[in-house]
Design a protein around this motif. Sequence first.
Motif, PDB file in Angstrom:
ATOM      1  N   HIS A 104     -17.738  -7.089   3.493  1.00 33.07           N
ATOM      2  CA  HIS A 104     -18.994  -6.574   4.037  1.00 33.07           C
ATOM      3  C   HIS A 104     -20.165  -7.304   3.399  1.00 33.07           C
ATOM      4  O   HIS A 104     -20.058  -7.812   2.276  1.00 33.07           O
ATOM      5  N   PHE A 105     -21.281  -7.342   4.112  1.00 34.75           N
ATOM      6  CA  PHE A 105     -22.526  -7.874   3.572  1.00 34.75           C
ATOM      7  C   PHE A 105     -23.509  -6.722   3.424  1.00 34.75           C
ATOM      8  O   PHE A 105     -23.609  -5.872   4.308  1.00 34.75           O
ATOM      9  N   SER A 106     -24.237  -6.717   2.322  1.00 34.61           N
ATOM     10  CA  SER A 106     -25.093  -5.582   1.986  1.00 34.61           C
ATOM     11  C   SER A 106     -26.488  -5.730   2.580  1.00 34.61           C
ATOM     12  O   SER A 106     -27.259  -6.593   2.170  1.00 34.61           O
ATOM     13  N   GLY A 107     -26.787  -4.890   3.557  1.00 28.22           N
ATOM     14  CA  GLY A 107     -28.144  -4.772   4.050  1.00 28.22           C
ATOM     15  C   GLY A 107     -28.634  -5.873   4.943  1.00 28.22           C
ATOM     16  O   GLY A 107     -29.840  -6.026   5.135  1.00 28.22           O
ATOM     17  N   TYR A 164     -27.853  -1.680  -8.921  1.00 31.36           N
ATOM     18  CA  TYR A 164     -26.509  -1.779  -8.330  1.00 31.36           C
ATOM     19  C   TYR A 164     -26.526  -2.635  -7.073  1.00 31.36           C
ATOM     20  O   TYR A 164     -25.741  -3.577  -6.917  1.00 31.36           O
ATOM     21  N   HIS A 165     -27.451  -2.349  -6.164  1.00 31.39           N
ATOM     22  CA  HIS A 165     -27.537  -3.124  -4.925  1.00 31.39           C
ATOM     23  C   HIS A 165     -27.954  -4.564  -5.196  1.00 31.39           C
ATOM     24  O   HIS A 165     -27.526  -5.486  -4.487  1.00 31.39           O
ATOM     25  N   SER A 166     -28.781  -4.780  -6.212  1.00 23.96           N
ATOM     26  CA  SER A 166     -29.204  -6.150  -6.536  1.00 23.96           C
ATOM     27  C   SER A 166     -28.035  -6.990  -7.035  1.00 23.96           C
ATOM     28  O   SER A 166     -27.962  -8.190  -6.765  1.00 23.96           O
ATOM     29  N   SER A 220     -32.770  -7.770  -1.644  1.00 26.69           N
ATOM     30  CA  SER A 220     -34.188  -8.114  -1.769  1.00 26.69           C
ATOM     31  C   SER A 220     -35.077  -6.878  -1.884  1.00 26.69           C
ATOM     32  O   SER A 220     -36.006  -6.849  -2.708  1.00 26.69           O
ATOM     33  N   LEU A 221     -34.841  -5.842  -1.081  1.00 29.15           N
ATOM     34  CA  LEU A 221     -35.650  -4.626  -1.202  1.00 29.15           C
ATOM     35  C   LEU A 221     -35.438  -3.969  -2.559  1.00 29.15           C
ATOM     36  O   LEU A 221     -36.380  -3.517  -3.214  1.00 29.15           O
ATOM     37  N   SER A 222     -34.184  -3.895  -2.980  1.00 32.59           N
ATOM     38  CA  SER A 222     -33.882  -3.228  -4.242  1.00 32.59           C
ATOM     39  C   SER A 222     -34.430  -3.994  -5.436  1.00 32.59           C
ATOM     40  O   SER A 222     -34.960  -3.395  -6.383  1.00 32.59           O
TER      41      SER A 222
END
Length: 802
Positions: free
Chosen positions: A99-102, A341-343, A695-697
């Motif tokens: 999967h790719f995140s976001g 975590y998301h970064s 990027s948002l995180s």
Amino acid sequence: MNTRSLKYSTLKKTCSFCLCAVAIIGTLSIQSCSRGKDKDPADYVDPFLGTDFFGHTFPGAVVPYGLIQLSPDHDTKGWTYSSGYSYADSSIAGFSHTHFSGVGMTSGGDILLMPTVTDKLQTSPGTKENPDSGYRSRYNKADEKAMPGYYSVLLKDGNIKAELTATKRVGMHRYTFPKARRANILLDLGHEIGNDDKSGNSILKIAGDSTIEGYKDANGTMVYFVAKFSRPFDYYGTWDADYITPESAEGYWPYKNEEKGKNVGAFVSYSTKEAEQILVKVGISFVSIEGARKNLQAEVPNWDFDKVKTDAYHTWNEELKKINVSSDNEAQKQTFYTAVYHSLLAQYIGQDTDGQYMGMDNKIHTAKGFDFYPNFSCWDTYRSQHPLLTLIAPAHVNDIVKSIAAKTSEYGWLPAQHFRNVFGQGMVGDHLVPVIVDAYIKGYRDWNIEGLYAAMRRKALEQPPAPFPASAGRSGLADYMSLGYAPCDVVTESVPNTLELAYNDWCIAQLADALGKKDDAALFYKRAQNYHNVYDPTTQFMRPRMKNGTWLPEKGNNQQAIDSVGKHHYYRYFDPLLVGRRPNRHYTESNAWQYLWSVQHDAKGLVNLLGGNEAFNKRLDTFFAMDASISEPKYVGVVGTIGQYVHGNQPSHHVAYLYNYASSPWKTQYWTREIMQRFYRTGAGGLCGNEDMGSLSSWFVLSSMGIYAVTPGSSQYAIGSPLFDKVELEVKNDKTFSIIAHNNKAQNRYIQSATLNGKPFNRCYIDQSEIMAGGELVFEMGPNPNKNWGVGKDALPYSFSK
């Protein structure tokens, strides 16, 4: 460990062994607390954050930098399902390993497994509207749980508990079945997020009584796998969803041990006792089946699911502990650690345990002494994620640049934004350049800088030679070099093309300067001023310009239309509120108001263009105060708005920090704190737009520390407004750097005074070297702006004109 995030309600929950209450505006996250006084950073992570609206995150099992992202999929069709998962859905098609995140694209979802209990074999997932039409299962949100490195859900239709965990290259499943005559585990190679018609044939083979192996052709990327089952099969077989035999009216074959096709799969079946557990461990490789087998044996040689789960959690905790925040606000701490975590999970390695990886030249290479990274969503990530990594993940920065160097050497040309190590040039600009230069300027130099410099310089001056396609080069390069801008009647998204190439050229100039290449530095510094060539002083916008030098006519009362020059199409009139649609638009996912500020390397030069500090500040005030509407057609990326500021899209991310360059840092302090409080929340709906590979995180992580990299390629960070009482960052040589905010309350967003290592600090920037040396930056905060702090010519952050 996080349980469920409940939407659109306000609730408070306490547990018997510790108090844990989290209430926020509009959403609520309930946490189950660790026994003991203190929680680990990993306890604050909510993998469901960002899975609602258009955050496009996924809640499944992954470890930092892991090649495996094992997560549930709801659907595969459409932009909403870019990660396969959308919070609002209530049925699961299965659990896939990539999967790719976001992201805003549809890709991944490879090698799907799904447990069922049924006598009738179904070889397609069916529909969300009618789950009984396929093998998908309904579930309740209350029965779904996630924490770093672990995911579980109760599948209602078969009363099966599904649990997932992972290592870097192995996904591990544990299915707890009821008593059943026929419990099945399906392996579907046809499942793919996006259902790309360019994907080719896949192959699977039943290799013994408890192993399935093969590969999936995912749009030209080969994903190899070996799946081992903890119990020998009672029954097994294969299917081809594209073929139904005329004799049986079915598309599956019992006891057939091999299948080839685009939508093929395998099934295995068991007779199970009540609460019997069957485990599956799946090794993945982008190199070969043998590589997948080696990965499986090296990382999960036994069947201890709980150990893998515990190890994954502790791995995450060790990464998250490198940055520690102190605050009484539990909701903000959850948002912060989930953002870290998301970064970190957005960067995925691509090599096997033996170092082998599939190169951009479709040949097998070996990464010797470094991790190879195959994905660079660099239009999104150069702005905040990569600068953040230089602070919180220094051990990985050199490997990231070495990966770029390897790709460039193997392919023969510097790539731009790309995924799965397949060459791409999908977004405007040349943004591997700032990733490289930012790392070098900040002291990360364990790689061949001369080779990468030559590749950057070549791409900035030449069209790609055969056999490379023209699209492999910088869009509009010939006109950019001869005219000093990209003409709108020749180049799609011509304005950001000019602005972002000017910034890229400044980055190359910075590196040339550092390497002592003075002639090159002069050339590229001159080209870095090309943003002047698309600035129209009459309208005070960066405006589309024709090849003959005239400005694209203003729309006024005219009806918008589309003009064509050969195969190139573009909007006829300039409308500063128009985002528009590709291939006709003049700006990338934004409009003229939002792209006016995209001069990251020369913010002071932009201040001067707009008439000086007072005029600039008024213009920026208007930007935040005006109506959020855009000209039709409406655009999905216009989310997280304050006036024309759009936090849901990257071109706006640095804009609130620009007041620093016009001697109004208190306005930066106001707006950065405002953005954090408005657009970062707990729960599934906690992100205002696409996460875009961290990027948002990463924007939030940096901004909540009170700093932001406005100009990657410079070693400086602009100062904003620290959100936490204290942030402590592990830096080199066992040192720490602390950012402390005294009297830090929600209403106290303004800096009154500051000290760095006990000495007065009266500037609105800090250098990477000052952070990495260790020490203490202390802010005194208050409810009213101190308009004398951080002003004056020596207080401003780096700008080329300065």
